[in-house]
Design a protein around this motif. Sequence first.
Motif, PDB file in Angstrom:
ATOM      1  N   VAL A 107      77.804  44.003  30.293  1.00  0.00           N
ATOM      2  CA  VAL A 107      77.052  43.877  29.040  1.00  0.00           C
ATOM      3  C   VAL A 107      75.727  44.631  29.144  1.00  0.00           C
ATOM      4  N   LEU A 108      75.049  44.500  30.256  1.00  0.00           N
ATOM      5  CA  LEU A 108      73.784  45.216  30.413  1.00  0.00           C
ATOM      6  C   LEU A 108      74.000  46.725  30.355  1.00  0.00           C
ATOM      7  N   LEU A 109      74.985  47.220  31.094  1.00  0.00           N
ATOM      8  CA  LEU A 109      75.220  48.665  31.154  1.00  0.00           C
ATOM      9  C   LEU A 109      75.767  49.234  29.853  1.00  0.00           C
ATOM     10  N   GLU A 110      76.587  48.466  29.144  1.00  0.00           N
ATOM     11  CA  GLU A 110      77.225  48.984  27.936  1.00  0.00           C
ATOM     12  C   GLU A 110      76.467  48.677  26.649  1.00  0.00           C
ATOM     13  N   LYS A 111      75.722  47.583  26.613  1.00  0.00           N
ATOM     14  CA  LYS A 111      75.110  47.166  25.355  1.00  0.00           C
ATOM     15  C   LYS A 111      73.582  47.107  25.369  1.00  0.00           C
ATOM     16  N   VAL A 112      72.992  46.695  26.471  1.00  0.00           N
ATOM     17  CA  VAL A 112      71.537  46.499  26.511  1.00  0.00           C
ATOM     18  C   VAL A 112      70.809  47.761  26.977  1.00  0.00           C
ATOM     19  N   PHE A 113      71.164  48.284  28.128  1.00  0.00           N
ATOM     20  CA  PHE A 113      70.448  49.423  28.699  1.00  0.00           C
ATOM     21  C   PHE A 113      70.474  50.669  27.822  1.00  0.00           C
ATOM     22  N   PRO A 114      71.588  50.979  27.142  1.00  0.00           N
ATOM     23  CA  PRO A 114      71.609  52.219  26.343  1.00  0.00           C
ATOM     24  C   PRO A 114      70.576  52.255  25.217  1.00  0.00           C
ATOM     25  N   ARG A 115      70.007  51.126  24.863  1.00  0.00           N
ATOM     26  CA  ARG A 115      68.952  51.104  23.843  1.00  0.00           C
ATOM     27  C   ARG A 115      67.666  51.754  24.350  1.00  0.00           C
ATOM     28  N   GLN A 116      67.491  51.771  25.677  1.00  0.00           N
ATOM     29  CA  GLN A 116      66.249  52.290  26.234  1.00  0.00           C
ATOM     30  C   GLN A 116      66.448  53.349  27.312  1.00  0.00           C
ATOM     31  N   ALA A 117      67.691  53.602  27.692  1.00  0.00           N
ATOM     32  CA  ALA A 117      67.933  54.518  28.806  1.00  0.00           C
ATOM     33  C   ALA A 117      69.250  55.252  28.604  1.00  0.00           C
ATOM     34  N   THR A 118      69.379  56.346  29.321  1.00  0.00           N
ATOM     35  CA  THR A 118      70.669  57.008  29.437  1.00  0.00           C
ATOM     36  C   THR A 118      71.403  56.318  30.574  1.00  0.00           C
ATOM     37  N   VAL A 119      72.598  55.839  30.308  1.00  0.00           N
ATOM     38  CA  VAL A 119      73.412  55.203  31.338  1.00  0.00           C
ATOM     39  C   VAL A 119      74.509  56.184  31.714  1.00  0.00           C
ATOM     40  N   THR A 120      74.604  56.488  32.997  1.00  0.00           N
ATOM     41  CA  THR A 120      75.577  57.466  33.471  1.00  0.00           C
ATOM     42  C   THR A 120      76.121  57.020  34.822  1.00  0.00           C
ATOM     43  N   THR A 121      76.958  57.831  35.406  1.00  0.00           N
ATOM     44  CA  THR A 121      77.494  57.552  36.735  1.00  0.00           C
ATOM     45  C   THR A 121      76.840  58.490  37.745  1.00  0.00           C
ATOM     46  N   SER A 122      76.998  58.156  39.003  1.00  0.00           N
ATOM     47  CA  SER A 122      76.426  59.016  40.047  1.00  0.00           C
ATOM     48  C   SER A 122      77.060  60.408  40.010  1.00  0.00           C
ATOM     49  N   ASP A 123      78.372  60.478  39.780  1.00  0.00           N
ATOM     50  CA  ASP A 123      79.036  61.787  39.724  1.00  0.00           C
ATOM     51  C   ASP A 123      78.451  62.665  38.613  1.00  0.00           C
ATOM     52  N   LEU A 124      78.286  62.100  37.419  1.00  0.00           N
ATOM     53  CA  LEU A 124      77.742  62.879  36.301  1.00  0.00           C
ATOM     54  C   LEU A 124      76.284  63.253  36.553  1.00  0.00           C
ATOM     55  N   PHE A 125      75.519  62.333  37.136  1.00  0.00           N
ATOM     56  CA  PHE A 125      74.124  62.623  37.460  1.00  0.00           C
ATOM     57  C   PHE A 125      74.043  63.757  38.479  1.00  0.00           C
ATOM     58  N   LEU A 126      74.876  63.689  39.519  1.00  0.00           N
ATOM     59  CA  LEU A 126      74.860  64.725  40.548  1.00  0.00           C
ATOM     60  C   LEU A 126      75.305  66.065  39.986  1.00  0.00           C
ATOM     61  N   LYS A 127      76.288  66.050  39.096  1.00  0.00           N
ATOM     62  CA  LYS A 127      76.720  67.287  38.452  1.00  0.00           C
ATOM     63  C   LYS A 127      75.575  67.877  37.635  1.00  0.00           C
ATOM     64  N   GLY A 128      74.854  67.027  36.903  1.00  0.00           N
ATOM     65  CA  GLY A 128      73.705  67.486  36.118  1.00  0.00           C
ATOM     66  C   GLY A 128      72.590  68.018  37.000  1.00  0.00           C
ATOM     67  N   ALA A 129      72.369  67.356  38.148  1.00  0.00           N
ATOM     68  CA  ALA A 129      71.336  67.816  39.073  1.00  0.00           C
ATOM     69  C   ALA A 129      71.714  69.186  39.628  1.00  0.00           C
ATOM     70  N   ALA A 130      73.001  69.349  39.943  1.00  0.00           N
ATOM     71  CA  ALA A 130      73.459  70.652  40.463  1.00  0.00           C
ATOM     72  C   ALA A 130      73.331  71.729  39.399  1.00  0.00           C
ATOM     73  N   ASP A 131      73.686  71.390  38.173  1.00  0.00           N
ATOM     74  CA  ASP A 131      73.627  72.353  37.069  1.00  0.00           C
ATOM     75  C   ASP A 131      72.202  72.767  36.734  1.00  0.00           C
ATOM     76  N   SER A 132      71.237  71.860  36.995  1.00  0.00           N
ATOM     77  CA  SER A 132      69.846  72.173  36.655  1.00  0.00           C
ATOM     78  C   SER A 132      69.043  72.604  37.878  1.00  0.00           C
ATOM     79  N   GLY A 133      69.736  72.891  38.958  1.00  0.00           N
ATOM     80  CA  GLY A 133      69.042  73.348  40.154  1.00  0.00           C
ATOM     81  C   GLY A 133      68.372  72.223  40.912  1.00  0.00           C
ATOM     82  N   GLY A 134      68.837  70.971  40.684  1.00  0.00           N
ATOM     83  CA  GLY A 134      68.296  69.855  41.432  1.00  0.00           C
ATOM     84  C   GLY A 134      67.279  69.041  40.684  1.00  0.00           C
ATOM     85  N   HIS A 135      66.843  69.485  39.538  1.00  0.00           N
ATOM     86  CA  HIS A 135      65.814  68.738  38.806  1.00  0.00           C
ATOM     87  C   HIS A 135      66.416  68.177  37.542  1.00  0.00           C
ATOM     88  N   GLY A 136      66.464  66.800  37.471  1.00  0.00           N
ATOM     89  CA  GLY A 136      67.118  66.145  36.340  1.00  0.00           C
ATOM     90  C   GLY A 136      66.263  65.935  35.223  1.00  0.00           C
TER      91      GLY A 136
END
Length: 186
Positions: free
Chosen positions: A157-186
């Motif tokens: 409930v926190l990850l799907e309903k509460v947190f998305p109101r104030q944050a981007t909720v993602t997975t480690s794989d997607l975060f790491l892919k984004g970090a790689a795509d942006s040269g390490g800076h998210g």
Amino acid sequence: MTGTALLVMDVQEAIVARYPDPDYLPRLRGVIDTARGGGVPIIYVMVGFRPGAPEVSARNKVFGEAARRMVGQLNEIHPDVAPQPGDIVVTKRRVSAFTGSDLEVVLRSLEIDHVVLSGIATSGVVLSTLRQAADLDYRLTVLADCCLDNDPEVHRVLLEKVFPRQATVTTSDLFLKGAADSGGHG
């Protein structure tokens, strides 16, 4: 403020032991290593009290008497994800990573405006820190699979309903892919 920092919260040995998930620490280690390699500051947040826990009121339902009993049990950050030279360790006195710590001073000094949250427990330090960081106008990302909670439904409930109101909720794989795509800076 122009940077990103990874917060690794309450991943102390005594706490990790209460949340059995054999994949958690290796997954978190991968995020930490990638972030560190990309120049993202790693800030470890740990709960800690002075001998006798004088900073904890008996009226505090979360800590109260339990904190006084746990003082000797609270120990270092789990060795599988231990801080390395250059990482920052912050000690907090309550549930939120901000309360009773110098976290906000550290973030401001490093010109951080984007905080990536991971830790134990989703309904504890992650929730409290997210709420306070949102009120302080930080951009927030929560790494869903780098958070644990003993109650799977509360976690969901926190990850799907509460947190998305104030944050981007993602997975480690997607975060790491984004970090790689942006040269390490998210």
